[in-house]
Design a protein around this motif. Structure first.
Motif, mmCIF file in Angstrom:
data_model
loop_
_atom_site.group_PDB
_atom_site.id
_atom_site.type_symbol
_atom_site.label_atom_id
_atom_site.label_comp_id
_atom_site.label_asym_id
_atom_site.label_seq_id
_atom_site.Cartn_x
_atom_site.Cartn_y
_atom_site.Cartn_z
ATOM 1 N N VAL A 188 -6.757 3.326 4.552
ATOM 2 C CA VAL A 188 -5.349 2.234 3.908
ATOM 3 C C VAL A 188 -5.872 1.001 3.892
ATOM 4 O O VAL A 188 -5.996 0.866 2.705
ATOM 5 C CB VAL A 188 -4.250 2.098 4.573
ATOM 6 C CG1 VAL A 188 -3.101 1.335 3.883
ATOM 7 C CG2 VAL A 188 -3.415 3.754 4.757
ATOM 8 N N ALA A 201 0.788 -1.379 -0.244
ATOM 9 C CA ALA A 201 -0.184 0.002 0.033
ATOM 10 C C ALA A 201 0.896 1.089 0.217
ATOM 11 O O ALA A 201 1.932 1.088 0.342
ATOM 12 C CB ALA A 201 -0.692 -0.569 1.419
ATOM 13 N N ALA A 202 0.354 2.562 -0.299
ATOM 14 C CA ALA A 202 0.860 3.915 -0.737
ATOM 15 C C ALA A 202 0.402 4.635 -0.903
ATOM 16 O O ALA A 202 -1.119 4.491 -1.458
ATOM 17 C CB ALA A 202 2.135 3.697 -1.733
ATOM 18 N N GLY A 203 0.712 6.101 -0.376
ATOM 19 C CA GLY A 203 0.282 6.854 -0.645
ATOM 20 C C GLY A 203 0.671 7.492 -1.972
ATOM 21 O O GLY A 203 1.580 7.454 -2.207
ATOM 22 N N PHE A 241 2.897 9.348 8.904
ATOM 23 C CA PHE A 241 2.868 10.037 7.420
ATOM 24 C C PHE A 241 3.925 10.257 7.282
ATOM 25 O O PHE A 241 4.100 11.485 8.531
ATOM 26 C CB PHE A 241 1.377 9.846 6.802
ATOM 27 C CG PHE A 241 0.319 8.521 7.050
ATOM 28 C CD1 PHE A 241 -0.424 8.084 8.157
ATOM 29 C CD2 PHE A 241 0.891 7.918 6.164
ATOM 30 C CE1 PHE A 241 -1.292 7.245 8.624
ATOM 31 C CE2 PHE A 241 0.219 5.976 6.453
ATOM 32 C CZ PHE A 241 -0.819 5.955 7.485
ATOM 33 N N GLU A 242 3.525 11.278 6.135
ATOM 34 C CA GLU A 242 4.382 12.081 6.066
ATOM 35 C C GLU A 242 3.864 13.508 6.184
ATOM 36 O O GLU A 242 2.779 14.254 6.289
ATOM 37 C CB GLU A 242 4.403 12.687 4.137
ATOM 38 C CG GLU A 242 5.859 11.438 3.969
ATOM 39 C CD GLU A 242 4.620 10.074 3.799
ATOM 40 O OE1 GLU A 242 5.491 9.366 4.368
ATOM 41 O OE2 GLU A 242 3.692 9.999 3.725
ATOM 42 N N THR A 252 -3.653 3.935 -1.371
ATOM 43 C CA THR A 252 -4.413 4.475 -0.422
ATOM 44 C C THR A 252 -5.512 5.403 -0.235
ATOM 45 O O THR A 252 -6.160 4.480 0.318
ATOM 46 C CB THR A 252 -4.158 3.310 1.007
ATOM 47 O OG1 THR A 252 -2.931 4.372 1.149
ATOM 48 C CG2 THR A 252 -3.789 1.791 0.459
ATOM 49 N N ASN A 253 -4.816 6.360 -0.287
ATOM 50 C CA ASN A 253 -5.010 7.418 0.269
ATOM 51 C C ASN A 253 -4.085 8.571 -1.348
ATOM 52 O O ASN A 253 -3.357 8.197 -1.554
ATOM 53 C CB ASN A 253 -4.918 7.904 1.453
ATOM 54 C CG ASN A 253 -3.142 8.370 1.421
ATOM 55 O OD1 ASN A 253 -2.603 6.351 1.608
ATOM 56 N ND2 ASN A 253 -2.821 8.983 1.480
ATOM 57 N N CYS A 313 -1.773 11.413 -0.554
ATOM 58 C CA CYS A 313 -1.612 12.086 -0.363
ATOM 59 C C CYS A 313 -1.821 14.388 0.425
ATOM 60 O O CYS A 313 -2.212 14.302 -1.211
ATOM 61 C CB CYS A 313 0.035 12.592 -0.496
ATOM 62 S SG CYS A 313 0.491 11.246 -0.624
ATOM 63 N N VAL A 371 4.298 7.253 -2.418
ATOM 64 C CA VAL A 371 5.443 7.203 -0.988
ATOM 65 C C VAL A 371 4.274 5.893 0.046
ATOM 66 O O VAL A 371 3.620 6.110 -0.024
ATOM 67 C CB VAL A 371 4.972 8.527 -0.109
ATOM 68 C CG1 VAL A 371 5.889 9.673 -1.084
ATOM 69 C CG2 VAL A 371 3.803 8.769 0.895
ATOM 70 N N GLY A 372 5.855 4.948 0.221
ATOM 71 C CA GLY A 372 5.609 4.036 1.013
ATOM 72 C C GLY A 372 5.880 4.003 2.878
ATOM 73 O O GLY A 372 7.191 4.564 2.975
ATOM 74 N N MET A 373 6.238 2.391 2.990
ATOM 75 C CA MET A 373 6.898 2.200 3.896
ATOM 76 C C MET A 373 8.036 1.166 3.860
ATOM 77 O O MET A 373 8.636 0.689 4.852
ATOM 78 C CB MET A 373 6.114 2.913 5.402
ATOM 79 C CG MET A 373 5.336 3.715 5.811
ATOM 80 S SD MET A 373 4.671 3.696 7.049
ATOM 81 C CE MET A 373 3.703 5.215 7.082
ATOM 82 N N VAL A 391 -4.458 11.392 6.638
ATOM 83 C CA VAL A 391 -4.593 10.156 6.790
ATOM 84 C C VAL A 391 -4.532 9.525 7.644
ATOM 85 O O VAL A 391 -4.241 9.372 8.777
ATOM 86 C CB VAL A 391 -2.810 10.114 5.700
ATOM 87 C CG1 VAL A 391 -2.876 9.044 5.059
ATOM 88 C CG2 VAL A 391 -2.798 11.018 4.819
HETATM 89 C C1 LIG Z 1 1.299 2.487 3.456
HETATM 90 C C2 LIG Z 1 0.736 4.072 3.186
HETATM 91 C C3 LIG Z 1 0.011 4.348 3.059
HETATM 92 C C4 LIG Z 1 0.146 5.798 2.636
HETATM 93 N N1 LIG Z 1 -0.246 6.817 2.379
HETATM 94 C C5 LIG Z 1 0.711 7.920 2.718
HETATM 95 O O1 LIG Z 1 0.170 9.389 2.441
HETATM 96 N N2 LIG Z 1 1.977 7.602 3.149
HETATM 97 C C6 LIG Z 1 2.807 7.168 3.118
HETATM 98 N N3 LIG Z 1 3.575 6.546 3.333
HETATM 99 N N4 LIG Z 1 1.419 5.703 3.455
HETATM 100 N N5 LIG Z 1 1.820 4.384 3.489
#
Ligand SMILES: Cc1cc2[nH]c(=O)nc(N)n2n1
Length: 297
Positions: free
Chosen positions: A273, A129-131, A213-214, A255-256, A258, A230-232, A268
């Motif tokens: 997510v 998942a990522a933003g 989150f950022e 998932t969203n 940013c 962006v993700g983790m 967020v």
């Molecule tokens: C899994 C995930 C979802 C998001 N959304 C976001 O805005 N920034 C992140 N780093 N992440 N990571």
């Protein structure tokens, strides 16, 4: 950094307990572990049972187990015709993965990739998942990674830090074509077959340490860097996979969107997510299933 022998102990533990010899590994991200539930003739290994393996602490969203079995489904030929043959291929799926924010060093987050390598896996499919930072991206979209920015590496924290074992790969591995061009083309073809063209993108991903989150300032900076999502997670697995010469194809579930404005009440949150992941995961899983079948020569 754990040694070759420790990794081999993990691989041998699993090889001794399954008849399957998968060539494809799949890392399932947050809320996307359902594909592993579609496997048949499965051998299932909770991470805590695998010697020297890390265990998921984000258990609310990750099962924390390795699922080895057969993935089946109609083989889709590249000429867009549905073939009649039902192919079954052996795969191994990580239901749950490891993140830096859990407190694991990056090499440990990526250690399962080396275990897969020593089991004979040659290609790695990753979902996470990522933003969405690119303004054209909407929650529920899917981004095929074209390239990444290894921010941890920039900061002197690379996943390949420490002594290099040539049995995995070279001291200085190249990262061009890290996201295999042919697999990306295949992914786009399959997405078109699935009529996902209007929600599929291809872009640049950056992994941040998390778990926060950022900030808006950080997102504005990353946008200037040309980042689309962006993700983790994911970057350390990809670097380690390329180090040991696996081909890689990775998909972000966006998932969203940013938040890049100060004057907004939007926030967020994890519920969004996971909620979005649940809504789109059937498409994501079908996309990965078809690509896994198509790329298994
Ligand atoms: C899994 C995930 C979802 C998001 N959304 C976001 O805005 N920034 C992140 N780093 N992440 N990571």
């Amino acid at each position: 950094m754990c040694t070759y022998d420790v990794i081999k102990q993990c691989a041998d533990y699993l090889l001794d307990r399954t008849k399957h010899r998968p060539k494809i590994g799949i890392i399932c991200g947050s809320g996307l572990g359902g594909l592993a539930d579609q496997l048949t003739e499965t051998d299932i290994f909770p991470y805590q049972d695998i010697p020297n393996f890390p265990v998921s602490t984000v258990t609310k969203f990750h099962a924390g187990r390795m699922v080895i079995g057969k993935l089946s489904g109609l083989e889709h030929t590249s000429t867009n015709r549905m073939s009649t043959s039902v192919s079954e291929i052996p795969v191994m799926c990580m239901q749950g993965r490891f993140h830096a924010y859990e407190g694991y060093p990056l090499w440990k987050c990526a250690m399962p990739v080396r275990v897969m390598k020593l089991m004979g896996v040659e290609k790695l499919l990753i979902t996470y998942a990522a933003g969405g930072l690119n303004s054209k991206y909407n929650a529920g979209d899917i981004m095929i990674i074209k390239d990444h920015i290894n921010l941890q590496g920039f900061a002197g924290n690379p996943p390949l830090q420490g002594i290099n074992d040539e049995r995995f790969g070279p001291r200085f591995p190249a990262m061009d074509n890290a996201y295999d061009r042919n697999l990306r083309l295949m992914a786009k073809t399959v997405a078109s077959e699935m009529k996902l063209d209007n929600i599929i993108h291809e872009g640049t991903y950056i992994m941040l340490g998390g778990p926060s989150f950022e900030t808006v300032a950080e997102l504005k900076m990353l946008h200037i860097f040309g980042v689309d999502a962006v993700g983790m997670s994911t970057v350390q697995e990809v670097i380690v996979a390329r180090h040991c010469n696996m081909k890689v194809c990775a998909f972000s579930l966006i998932t969203n969107k940013c938040i890049t404005e100060y004057e907004t009440d939007d926030m967020v949150n994890v519920a969004d997510v996971i909620g979005i992941a649940n809504n789109r995961k059937a498409d994501m899983q079908e996309l990965v299933r078809r690509i896994a079948i198509a790329m298994n020569e």
